[in-house]
Design an enzyme around this catalytic site. Sequence first.
Site, PDB file in Angstrom:
ATOM      1  N   GLU A  64       0.872  -1.174   0.000  1.00 25.69           N
ATOM      2  CA  GLU A  64       0.000   0.000   0.000  1.00 25.69           C
ATOM      3  C   GLU A  64       0.903   1.216   0.000  1.00 25.69           C
ATOM      4  O   GLU A  64       1.646   1.444   0.967  1.00 25.69           O
ATOM      5  CB  GLU A  64      -0.942   0.059   1.199  1.00 25.69           C
ATOM      6  N   ASP A  89       5.264   4.667   3.369  1.00 25.86           N
ATOM      7  CA  ASP A  89       5.027   6.104   3.521  1.00 25.86           C
ATOM      8  C   ASP A  89       6.305   6.725   4.053  1.00 25.86           C
ATOM      9  O   ASP A  89       7.184   6.028   4.547  1.00 25.86           O
ATOM     10  CB  ASP A  89       3.862   6.367   4.487  1.00 25.86           C
ATOM     11  N   ASP A 138      -2.015  12.236  -2.647  1.00 19.44           N
ATOM     12  CA  ASP A 138      -2.087  13.645  -3.035  1.00 19.44           C
ATOM     13  C   ASP A 138      -2.193  13.717  -4.562  1.00 19.44           C
ATOM     14  O   ASP A 138      -1.357  13.132  -5.259  1.00 19.44           O
ATOM     15  CB  ASP A 138      -0.826  14.361  -2.559  1.00 19.44           C
ATOM     16  N   ASP A 172     -10.603  10.266  -4.041  1.00 18.80           N
ATOM     17  CA  ASP A 172     -11.745  11.178  -4.107  1.00 18.80           C
ATOM     18  C   ASP A 172     -11.520  12.228  -5.185  1.00 18.80           C
ATOM     19  O   ASP A 172     -12.408  13.028  -5.472  1.00 18.80           O
ATOM     20  CB  ASP A 172     -11.934  11.879  -2.759  1.00 18.80           C
TER      21      ASP A 172
END
Length: 235
Positions: A64, A89, A138, A172
């Site tokens: 991920e 991350d 982002d 989104d």
Amino acid sequence: MLSFVAMGRKNKLKRFAEVATFPNVYEIDPAQESFISNIEGVSKDLRGSWSARHFQNDHPIILELACGKGDYTIALAQDRPDQNYIGVDIKGARMWRGARTAIEASMHNVAFLRTRIEFIDRFFSVAEVSEIWITFPDPFEGKITRRLTSPPFLDRYRKILKPGGIIHLKTDSELLYEFTLEVIHADPHCRILYANPDIYSDLLDFNELEHKTYYEKKHLAEGKTIKYLRFLIDD
């Protein structure tokens, strides 16, 4: 009395220090472009041997990317104990939550790698990864080459994915969704398996989409629609 901002900074530093002691977290060793397991304090190059040396099994590896708090990594790993999951991350303080949850729940099929996504192909061997999830990254408006589905990033993923390896994008952002569709259509080695600009408008087609990240819940509360793409990279 500490201000709210000062308390937040103190907690962030505390978590950043604590995550460095977790056995399921790795971060870059700049001197060797390898890894360093902070709890052991010794450098490890796990390229090609994540399953054998960390997970100690031969299960598929799923990444991920931009995992944030790692809640999606954890949810997927709980669903599929027969697969190994690595959340990636750069933010160690955010990663703390997922890494701690995995330790507390004795989840041995979860690990975390602290690095920038630009360097992802340094840490996995050719065809070592089965799938990649990109959850609410982002969209980088005005910075196309920084988008995690831009051609330079797809080239990095191509190096480490197994033939026919699947990439999932959950977002989104209308901008990122449409941009990714264009990138896939322009790449003869990419193929769309599924595309949905509003996954919650009807019954979900895939169970793994039921999981919601911290950011996804915020987006839904703001009335945003959640989009999903599933595509693969052929050789």
